[in-house]
Scaffold this motif. Structure first.
Motif, PDB file in Angstrom:
ATOM      1  N   GLN A  59      36.336  27.441  35.440  1.00 20.73           N
ATOM      2  CA  GLN A  59      36.281  28.035  36.799  1.00 20.73           C
ATOM      3  C   GLN A  59      37.173  27.398  37.757  1.00 20.73           C
ATOM      4  N   SER A  60      37.411  26.132  37.690  1.00 16.39           N
ATOM      5  CA  SER A  60      38.547  25.542  38.383  1.00 16.39           C
ATOM      6  C   SER A  60      39.819  26.050  38.132  1.00 16.39           C
ATOM      7  N   MET A  61      40.052  26.244  37.182  1.00 17.73           N
ATOM      8  CA  MET A  61      41.282  26.742  36.683  1.00 17.73           C
ATOM      9  C   MET A  61      41.650  27.988  37.157  1.00 17.73           C
ATOM     10  N   ALA A  62      40.567  29.152  36.951  1.00 17.07           N
ATOM     11  CA  ALA A  62      40.601  30.419  37.296  1.00 17.07           C
ATOM     12  C   ALA A  62      40.731  30.444  38.930  1.00 17.07           C
ATOM     13  N   GLU A  63      40.034  29.778  39.568  1.00 18.25           N
ATOM     14  CA  GLU A  63      40.275  29.641  41.091  1.00 18.25           C
ATOM     15  C   GLU A  63      41.499  29.142  41.575  1.00 18.25           C
ATOM     16  N   TYR A  64      41.942  28.152  40.686  1.00 11.31           N
ATOM     17  CA  TYR A  64      43.285  27.499  41.064  1.00 11.31           C
ATOM     18  C   TYR A  64      44.239  28.577  40.915  1.00 11.31           C
ATOM     19  N   ALA A  65      44.420  29.345  39.671  1.00  6.47           N
ATOM     20  CA  ALA A  65      45.241  30.559  39.509  1.00  6.47           C
ATOM     21  C   ALA A  65      45.193  31.354  40.463  1.00  6.47           C
ATOM     22  N   ARG A  66      44.209  31.735  41.180  1.00  8.03           N
ATOM     23  CA  ARG A  66      43.906  32.885  42.070  1.00  8.03           C
ATOM     24  C   ARG A  66      44.517  32.456  43.442  1.00  8.03           C
ATOM     25  N   GLU A  67      44.282  31.305  43.608  1.00  6.90           N
ATOM     26  CA  GLU A  67      44.839  30.478  45.133  1.00  6.90           C
ATOM     27  C   GLU A  67      46.419  30.510  44.907  1.00  6.90           C
ATOM     28  N   HIS A  83      36.624  33.582  29.291  1.00  5.29           N
ATOM     29  CA  HIS A  83      36.960  34.798  30.404  1.00  5.29           C
ATOM     30  C   HIS A  83      36.322  35.945  29.746  1.00  5.29           C
ATOM     31  N   LYS A  84      35.929  36.234  28.773  1.00  6.77           N
ATOM     32  CA  LYS A  84      34.939  37.373  28.226  1.00  6.77           C
ATOM     33  C   LYS A  84      33.740  37.350  29.006  1.00  6.77           C
ATOM     34  N   ARG A  85      33.344  35.926  28.933  1.00  8.15           N
ATOM     35  CA  ARG A  85      31.823  36.007  29.927  1.00  8.15           C
ATOM     36  C   ARG A  85      32.024  35.740  31.268  1.00  8.15           C
ATOM     37  N   HIS A  86      33.052  35.886  31.728  1.00  7.47           N
ATOM     38  CA  HIS A  86      33.291  35.662  33.561  1.00  7.47           C
ATOM     39  C   HIS A  86      34.453  36.693  33.656  1.00  7.47           C
ATOM     40  N   PRO A  87      33.814  38.061  33.761  1.00  9.20           N
ATOM     41  CA  PRO A  87      34.874  39.205  33.982  1.00  9.20           C
ATOM     42  C   PRO A  87      35.110  39.069  35.585  1.00  9.20           C
ATOM     43  N   ASP A  88      34.409  38.486  36.118  1.00  9.69           N
ATOM     44  CA  ASP A  88      34.728  38.133  37.633  1.00  9.69           C
ATOM     45  C   ASP A  88      36.274  37.397  38.021  1.00  9.69           C
ATOM     46  N   TYR A  89      36.530  36.851  36.945  1.00  4.31           N
ATOM     47  CA  TYR A  89      37.956  36.244  36.946  1.00  4.31           C
ATOM     48  C   TYR A  89      39.113  37.336  36.331  1.00  4.31           C
ATOM     49  N   ASP A  90      38.891  38.427  35.676  1.00  6.63           N
ATOM     50  CA  ASP A  90      39.961  39.151  35.328  1.00  6.63           C
ATOM     51  C   ASP A  90      41.036  39.302  36.222  1.00  6.63           C
ATOM     52  N   ASP A  91      40.938  39.365  37.441  1.00  6.56           N
ATOM     53  CA  ASP A  91      42.199  39.242  38.226  1.00  6.56           C
ATOM     54  C   ASP A  91      43.335  38.450  38.117  1.00  6.56           C
ATOM     55  N   VAL A  92      42.895  37.248  37.441  1.00  4.65           N
ATOM     56  CA  VAL A  92      44.017  36.292  37.119  1.00  4.65           C
ATOM     57  C   VAL A  92      44.487  36.238  35.753  1.00  4.65           C
ATOM     58  N   LEU A  93      43.961  37.297  34.926  1.00  2.08           N
ATOM     59  CA  LEU A  93      44.339  37.287  33.744  1.00  2.08           C
ATOM     60  C   LEU A  93      45.789  38.109  33.455  1.00  2.08           C
ATOM     61  N   ALA A  94      46.660  37.517  32.621  1.00  4.50           N
ATOM     62  CA  ALA A  94      48.063  38.211  32.661  1.00  4.50           C
ATOM     63  C   ALA A  94      47.899  39.378  31.494  1.00  4.50           C
TER      64      ALA A  94
END
Length: 94
Positions: A59-67, A83-94
């Motif tokens: 989660q920290s990694m995804a938030e860092y990538a977003r920031e 990431h499959k279990r947390h689609p709310d972070y799909d915006d950071v996926l390449a």
């Protein structure tokens, strides 16, 4: 929970955690592909296994990538499943 950091010299994300068995670190090795970070391997020290620290790290990694405007490309099985279990972070996926 320690500060999330990008150890760019080592191509590695790191974060310290306190677990029931003591303190330890979770890290992810990555390869740089333009603006993306290909997540090759995620690992937690033995003292943190089963504590949920790896999930909090992800989660920290995804938030860092977003920031930072980075994109993540999960390659290791743990990162892919998280990431499959947390689609709310799909915006950071390449």
């Amino acid at each position: 929970m320690g500060q999330f950091r990008d150890a760019t010299d080592e191509n590695r994300f790191e974060q310290e955690f306190e677990g029931e068995a003591g303190a330890g670190q979770v890290w992810a090795d990555y390869a740089v592909r333009g603006g993306a970070r290909m997540i090759l391997h995620v690992e937690a020290e033995q003292s943190l296994r089963g504590s949920g620290a790896a999930g909090r790290f992800m989660q920290s990694m995804a938030e860092y990538a977003r920031e930072k405007g980075l994109r993540l490309f999960p390659r290791c099985s743990y990162a892919v499943m998280w990431h499959k279990r947390h689609p709310d972070y799909d915006d950071v996926l390449a």
